[in-house]
Design an enzyme around this catalytic site. Structure first.
Site, PDB file in Angstrom:
ATOM      1  N   ARG A  57       0.700  -1.235   0.134  1.00 57.02           N
ATOM      2  CA  ARG A  57      -0.026   0.044   0.242  1.00 57.02           C
ATOM      3  C   ARG A  57       0.829   1.173   0.153  1.00 57.02           C
ATOM      4  O   ARG A  57       0.581   2.226  -1.011  1.00 57.02           O
ATOM      5  CB  ARG A  57      -0.944  -0.096   1.187  1.00 57.02           C
ATOM      6  N   THR A  58       1.915   1.209   0.760  1.00 63.83           N
ATOM      7  CA  THR A  58       2.426   2.652   0.964  1.00 63.83           C
ATOM      8  C   THR A  58       3.248   2.876  -0.130  1.00 63.83           C
ATOM      9  O   THR A  58       3.031   4.137  -0.652  1.00 63.83           O
ATOM     10  CB  THR A  58       3.410   2.635   2.208  1.00 63.83           C
ATOM     11  N   LYS A  64      25.440  -3.776  -0.748  1.00 70.73           N
ATOM     12  CA  LYS A  64      26.681  -3.851  -0.785  1.00 70.73           C
ATOM     13  C   LYS A  64      27.358  -3.155   0.674  1.00 70.73           C
ATOM     14  O   LYS A  64      28.633  -2.877   0.636  1.00 70.73           O
ATOM     15  CB  LYS A  64      27.249  -3.151  -2.024  1.00 70.73           C
ATOM     16  N   ARG A  71      11.002   3.909   3.355  1.00 71.70           N
ATOM     17  CA  ARG A  71      10.879   2.862   4.389  1.00 71.70           C
ATOM     18  C   ARG A  71      12.222   2.237   4.600  1.00 71.70           C
ATOM     19  O   ARG A  71      12.850   1.923   3.859  1.00 71.70           O
ATOM     20  CB  ARG A  71       9.977   1.987   3.934  1.00 71.70           C
ATOM     21  N   HIS A 117       5.205   5.984  11.423  1.00 67.98           N
ATOM     22  CA  HIS A 117       4.574   6.095  10.237  1.00 67.98           C
ATOM     23  C   HIS A 117       3.617   7.291   9.874  1.00 67.98           C
ATOM     24  O   HIS A 117       2.477   6.909   9.919  1.00 67.98           O
ATOM     25  CB  HIS A 117       3.830   4.615  10.093  1.00 67.98           C
TER      26      HIS A 117
END
Lengths: 317, 143
Positions: A51-52, A80, A101, A129
């Site tokens: 969703r986000t 890396k 995120r 959030h």
């Protein structure tokens, strides 16, 4: 540079402006379809999301902009060993705004401290959030008609649930909110949320373990998933995951105009049969998420709705 | 009674909560100094009952933020020619940088190289500091 890392980065006036803008976009999306032409959003998602990430991307596309980015740490230089700060400094050269995120708490703040373009926290571990919070606020304002004088139940994982922490932080700034915190002992709201947010803001709250006894007094029920990825111990997750399951039978105890919210994804804490109940608003809530992210990105990028030509005036072709 | 000579030139940290002298000693990195340093523990005090005192026989830059974070009741006296020439006020700092370490394994400071560990004062009354990245509470090391 204005970022959105913590929901309290925005004043109540700024939140009101964003929600009002989102409502205007909902009413007339075509008027905003070219507002961000030439702008690029970088979605830096070190953790899976449906969703986000998609709502951020859809939001930028619907504003006429474009999107670059990655959807897992494996697909980025993080695999890396590149630091968050370095990745952000590089991305700054290619994009106008970042949505990040990350599983580690505070990673978007690190990015924000190292760049001169707006950074939006799209979820940092079990911490915060804020765009889900804006989504929740828009949903409540649209569906309940107000953001004050409400009894709101939060149910499930209140310890690791970042959406819960962010929303409590934000709602405690409005007047007349009564918080009902429903969770097993092990998944209670962290002390700092109680002591430094609820107590400090003189918010009324109660902690209970039984959902049925409080359902009848709630205006809003905010359900959450017990998140497997936040547990260090699988046995604890299995023991706690099915503590609360909302069913039609239980909903007989609830008010007729209860609003049921859930940040999604759902596992089994809301029975599928509840989806047909008009009080179930979680899919609509996901839709509001795109509109509020459109409004937020416009605000952070300083974009304005184009002036419409006065009536009777023709525009040059 | 144990007797420790007065210092002629240096710094005296007084009114340290009894038993916390070594904590102050380590947080200020006094073990790295070349000059003599005395840590007096459980000294009788009319105000506090017992207290700890640290005497440093040289003028050094004492990090007042560290002292404020540990205990804002500590007093700092600057000594010249055997006399107190200045008393410095210790206050709760709004922010401390690389004084405490964040112990939350989920915090970005646990993996990102070269990040300053920064805590902000979030509750003045209870003297609680929280990590600016993850909101975890600062825990004071004991020695």
């Amino acid at each position: 540079m204005k970022h959105l890392i913590d929901p309290t980065d925005l004043s109540l006036e700024e939140i009101d402006e964003i929600l009002t803008l989102a409502e205007d976009i909902i009413a007339d999306p075509a008027a905003y379809s070219e507002v961000a032409k030439g702008k690029k959003l970088a979605t830096l998602f070190y953790e899976p999301s449906t969703r986000t990430r998609l709502s951020f991307e859809a939001a930028m596309i619907d504003l006429g902009g474009s999107v670059i980015g990655f959807s897992s740490a494996q697909n980025s230089s993080a695999s890396k060993g590149e630091s968050v700060a370095d990745t952000a400094r590089i991305v700054e050269k290619y994009a106008d705004i970042i949505a990040m995120r990350h599983p580690k708490e505070g990673a978007p703040l690190v990015a924000a401290m190292n760049v001169n373009i707006p950074v939006i926290n799209a979820g940092d571990g079990g911490h915060l959030h804020p765009t889900q919070t804006l989504t929740d606020l828009l949903t409540i304002r649209e569906e309940a008609g107000r953001l004050n004088h409400l009894t709101i139940g939060f149910c499930g994982d209140l310890k690791f649930g970042r959406t819960v922490h962010s929303l409590i932080k934000q709602l405690s700034r409005y007047s007349g909110i009564h918080f009902v915190l429903i969770s097993p002992q092990e998944l209670r709201v962290p002390d700092y949320i109680k002591d430094e947010i609820l107590v400090k803001n003189h918010a009324e709250f109660e902690e209970v373990e039984d959902m049925e006894t409080v359902l009848g007094k709630l205006d809003i029920l905010y359900m959450t998933r017990v998140q497997r990825e936040r547990f260090f111990n699988e046995a604890d997750y299995i023991r706690l995951k099915d503590t609360y399951i909302l069913t039609e039978e239980k909903l007989k105890l609830a008010l007729k105009d209860l609003k049921i919210l859930h940040p999604l994804p759902r596992v089994n804490e809301i029975a599928v049969e509840v989806d047909k109940d008009p009080r179930a608003l979680y899919f609509k809530q996901a839709e509001y998420g795109k509109f509020v992210r459109m409004a937020l990105m416009m605000k952070l990028l300083g974009l304005k709705k184009p002036e419409t030509a006065p009536e009777g005036e023709t525009t040059a072709c | 009674m144990l007797k420790v000579d007065a210092i002629d030139r240096g710094i005296v940290l007084d009114h340290i909560k009894a038993g916390h002298g070594m904590q102050v000693y380590h947080y200020l990195h006094l073990d790295e100094l070349d000059c003599p340093v005395a840590v007096l523990q459980k000294v009788k005090s009319t105000k506090m009952g017992t207290k700890d005192i640290i005497k440093i026989s040289d003028r050094i830059d004492v990090d007042l933020d560290v002292l404020g974070y540990l205990d804002p009741n500590i007093t700092v006296s600057i000594i010249e020619d055997g006399h107190t020439v200045e008393k410095k006020k210790v206050e709760l700092p709004e922010k401390i940088v690389n004084v405490a370490k964040c112990r939350n394994p989920r915090c970005i400071t646990s993996t990102e190289q070269g990040l300053d560990h920064i805590f902000r004062l979030s509750d003045r009354e209870n003297r609680i500091y929280r990590c600016i990245y993850c909101d975890a509470k600062a825990e004071k090391d004991s020695f």
